[in-house]
Enzyme design. Structure first.
Site, PDB file in Angstrom:
ATOM      1  N   HIS A 150       0.853  -1.198   0.000  1.00  0.00           N
ATOM      2  CA  HIS A 150       0.000   0.000   0.000  1.00  0.00           C
ATOM      3  C   HIS A 150       0.886   1.245   0.000  1.00  0.00           C
ATOM      4  CE1 HIS A 150      -4.197   1.556   1.282  1.00  0.00           C
ATOM      5  NE2 HIS A 150      -3.505   2.556   0.759  1.00  0.00           N
TER       6      HIS A 150
ATOM      7  N   LYS B 281      -5.810  -0.379  -9.353  1.00  0.00           N
ATOM      8  CA  LYS B 281      -6.331   0.140  -8.091  1.00  0.00           C
ATOM      9  C   LYS B 281      -7.639   0.872  -8.329  1.00  0.00           C
ATOM     10  CE  LYS B 281      -6.796   1.721  -3.928  1.00  0.00           C
ATOM     11  NZ  LYS B 281      -5.922   2.734  -3.348  1.00  0.00           N
TER      12      LYS B 281
ATOM     13  N   HIS C 207     -10.177   3.277  -6.552  1.00  0.00           N
ATOM     14  CA  HIS C 207     -10.199   4.194  -5.412  1.00  0.00           C
ATOM     15  C   HIS C 207     -11.432   5.081  -5.491  1.00  0.00           C
ATOM     16  CE1 HIS C 207      -9.039   7.159  -2.426  1.00  0.00           C
ATOM     17  NE2 HIS C 207      -8.004   6.399  -2.094  1.00  0.00           N
TER      18      HIS C 207
ATOM     19  N   HIS D 190     -10.396   0.403  -2.792  1.00  0.00           N
ATOM     20  CA  HIS D 190     -10.729   1.340  -1.717  1.00  0.00           C
ATOM     21  C   HIS D 190     -12.159   1.758  -2.027  1.00  0.00           C
ATOM     22  CE1 HIS D 190      -9.606   5.156   0.720  1.00  0.00           C
ATOM     23  NE2 HIS D 190     -10.876   5.249   0.409  1.00  0.00           N
TER      24      HIS D 190
ATOM     25  N   HIS E 225      -7.757  -1.075   3.584  1.00  0.00           N
ATOM     26  CA  HIS E 225      -8.489  -0.376   4.655  1.00  0.00           C
ATOM     27  C   HIS E 225      -9.692  -1.176   5.151  1.00  0.00           C
ATOM     28  CE1 HIS E 225      -6.097   3.165   4.016  1.00  0.00           C
ATOM     29  NE2 HIS E 225      -6.530   3.336   2.791  1.00  0.00           N
TER      30      HIS E 225
ATOM     31  N   HIS F 195      -7.016  13.646   1.779  1.00  0.00           N
ATOM     32  CA  HIS F 195      -8.051  13.516   0.754  1.00  0.00           C
ATOM     33  C   HIS F 195      -8.556  14.863   0.253  1.00  0.00           C
ATOM     34  CE1 HIS F 195      -8.238   9.175   0.678  1.00  0.00           C
ATOM     35  NE2 HIS F 195      -7.989   9.235   1.980  1.00  0.00           N
TER      36      HIS F 195
ATOM     37  N   ASP G 234       0.322   2.548   3.765  1.00  0.00           N
ATOM     38  CA  ASP G 234      -0.406   3.734   3.299  1.00  0.00           C
ATOM     39  C   ASP G 234       0.506   4.960   3.392  1.00  0.00           C
ATOM     40  OD1 ASP G 234      -2.463   5.181   2.210  1.00  0.00           O
ATOM     41  OD2 ASP G 234      -3.776   5.084   3.943  1.00  0.00           O
TER      42      ASP G 234
END
Length: 569
Positions: free
Chosen positions: A137, A220, A222, A249, A275, A323, A363
């Protein structure tokens, strides 16, 4: 001749039945088997056994099979067991775990572990050896992460990004064929194994296939790019065809669908869920239910493990930054609060302890710390021993727990992303990515980090001193980090499709290239020592977590081992 256990351990390292404390934790591992032969231990130094005509064979050449490197009398901590052995390395790969030496005068020497004049020695007496960590990650935000990760004992980084771009700071995606090529070129300089994930959010297959053919080892999905049922279905079709992994995610705010809609889109196909605890993102509040399913390979990240008195406060600010949220926008604040739930974070530690969460990861710089995967994994193990006691099958030691937790950052992430034929454990045939620890510093500060059989990082003193040990001693780059050695001792992982298309050759890549493979038929039952499938339920009002009807709850701690006392200097 007889000697006490204490005398033997001081000379040759611990043997069967001896116990070793891991750092300043309350975890103790016990040696299950000793592959060395009493009285014929391989020891280097003046007056010791690795000398010509004694433990060193005087006739065998490298071409005849003499080892390039032997690590002597070391205790291996691996998912396969906790044993004492010599470890032999040839051409950058592990060729034996057993008894090394000179078969002309010694019994029990592994024929693949003959010591010759061309053999280097690392003394492992009293030390612990583990496989290099695999972090799945990674936000590739800055190249300095590579140095920090390697210095912590992590030797493989998987993820995505292009630097400190806004998209990369939030999502682990190396978006598009052009950026994929540039990141593959950049990876040439780093003495660490890498693999890049492309962006998986698209309703049409063409842009996804383009990234796979450019070198992506996976895709990925997301939520910041829109993890809709349509995007999930399209992505799953592409990875099934290419035999690569998809990391997901999910949709925190349940905008495009709920957990059930995501499960419908995934179907019975294997997927790596990031997560799983939910604090890092994903369907609120019930993303953790995914750990109940056989086709879901769950991982969680360093920000929330272990659960401490500071966890909740730290996360809200991190969330806003990572974010691209605005504290002045009420909806953004509500978004942050929806993800930070004490009850699910507390349950995360317990789900790790029962083997329901299979992997740990960082992460990096996107809520997590790239240099703390190993530290925090062992902090959880220590916390759970103190709060939950011994695991079934343990009798006066913590071997079951130790093997379960080391699997979370070594073999299981390697299996999940199709790398286990190359890395992830201390087994014959694998790349010699190895980490040597002084037990006092276990989990915190490695003594040596080997990449492909060569030392890449080491605790080293003043370079101008007369011996290697004078202060200041700290982790420094070694020769495997320089010149072309980093290319011959590390691997760039790529998709089979890109290898067949000659992408590595067209870019002029010099690193070893290896395909990811054997992914699409995986299930959680393939997760070593972490394959539990409890029925997980979450109260939508209180966020309490239940596994097979039992509430999962634990208290936050105000102290952790492997912490600040190790970083005063």
């Amino acid at each position: 001749m007889k000697m006490s256990r204490e005398e033997y351990a001081e000379l040759f390292g611990p043997t069967t039945g001896d116990k070793i404390r891991l750092g300043d934790t309350d975890l103790w591992i016990e040696v299950e088997k000793d592959f060395t032969v009493y009285g014929e231990e391989m020891i280097f130094g003046g007056g010791k056994t690795i000398r010509d005509g004694m433990g060193q064979n005087g006739r065998i050449t490298g071409k005849d099979g003499a080892l390039d490197l032997v690590i002597t009398n070391v205790v291996l901590l691996d998912y396969t067991g906790i044993v004492k052995a010599d470890v032999g390395v040839k051409d950058g790969r592990i060729v034996g775990v057993g008894k090394s030496g000179n078969p002309d005068i010694m019994d029990g020497v592994d024929p693949h572990m003959v010591i010759g004049a061309g053999t280097e020695v690392i003394s492992g007496e009293g030390k612990i050896l583990t496989a290099g960590g695999v972090d799945t990650h990674i936000h590739f935000i800055c190249p300095q992460q590579m140095e920090v990760a390697l210095s912590s004992g992590v030797t493989t980084l998987l993820g995505g990004g292009t630097g400190p771009a806004t998209g990369s700071k939030a999502t682990t995606c190396t978006s598009g064929a052009w950026y994929m090529a540039r990141m593959l070129e950049a990876a040439e300089e780093f003495p660490i194994n890498v693999g890049f994930l492309g962006k998986g959010n698209a309703s049409d297959k063409a842009p996804l296939i383009e990234q796979v053919e450019a070198g992506a080892i996976g895709l990925k999905l997301h939520e910041d790019w829109g993890t809709t049922p349509s995007a999930i279905k399209t992505c799953m079709e592409v990875v099934d065809e290419a035999d690569i992994q998809v990391a997901i995610h999910t949709d925190t705010i349940n905008e495009a669908g709920f957990l059930e809609n995501t499960l419908d889109a995934i179907g019975d196909r294997v997927i790596h869920t990031y997560h799983i605890e939910g604090a890092g993102g994903g369907h609120a509040p019930d993303i953790m239910k995914l750990a109940s399913y056989a086709n879901i390979l769950p991982s969680s990240t360093t920000p929330t493990i272990p659960y401490t008195v500071n966890t909740m406060d730290e996360h809200l600010d991190m969330m806003m930054v990572c974010h691209h949220l605005d504290a002045k926008v009420p909806e953004d604040v509500a978004f942050s609060h929806s993800r930070i739930r004490a009850a699910t974070i507390a349950a995360e530690d317990i789900l790790h302890d029962i083997g329901a969460i299979s992997m740990t990861s960082s992460d990096s710089q996107a809520m997590g710390r790239v240099g703390e995967v190993i530290i925090r994994t062992w902090q959880v193990a220590d916390k759970m021993k103190k709060q939950r006691g011994a695991l079934a099958g343990e009798n006066g030691n913590d071997n079951v727990r130790a093997k379960r937790y080391i699997a979370k950052y070594t073999i299981n992430p390697a299996i999940t992303h199709g790398l286990s034929h190359e890395v992830g454990s201390v087994e014959k045939g694998k790349l010699a990515d190895l980490v040597l620890w002084d037990p006092v510093f276990f989990g915190v500060k490695p003594e040596l980090v080997l990449k492909g059989g060569m030392i890449a990082r080491a605790q080293m003193g003043d370079p101008n001193a007369s011996i290697p040990t004078p202060e200041p001693v700290f982790m420094r780059q070694m020769y495997a980090s320089y010149g072309k050695a980093n290319r011959s001792t590390s691997i760039t992982f790529m998709s089979q499709a890109s290898i067949e298309r000659g992408v590595a050759e067209s870019l002029g890549l010099e690193k070893r290239i290896s395909p990811v493979k054997n992914i699409r038929k995986l299930s959680k039952l393939d997760m070593k020592l972490n394959s539990a499938l409890p029925k997980i339920e979450i109260d939508p009002k209180t966020y309490q977590v239940f596994a097979d009807g039992e509430e999962l709850s634990c208290q936050p701690v105000d102290y952790v081992p492997l912490g600040q006392r190790y970083f005063l200097f």
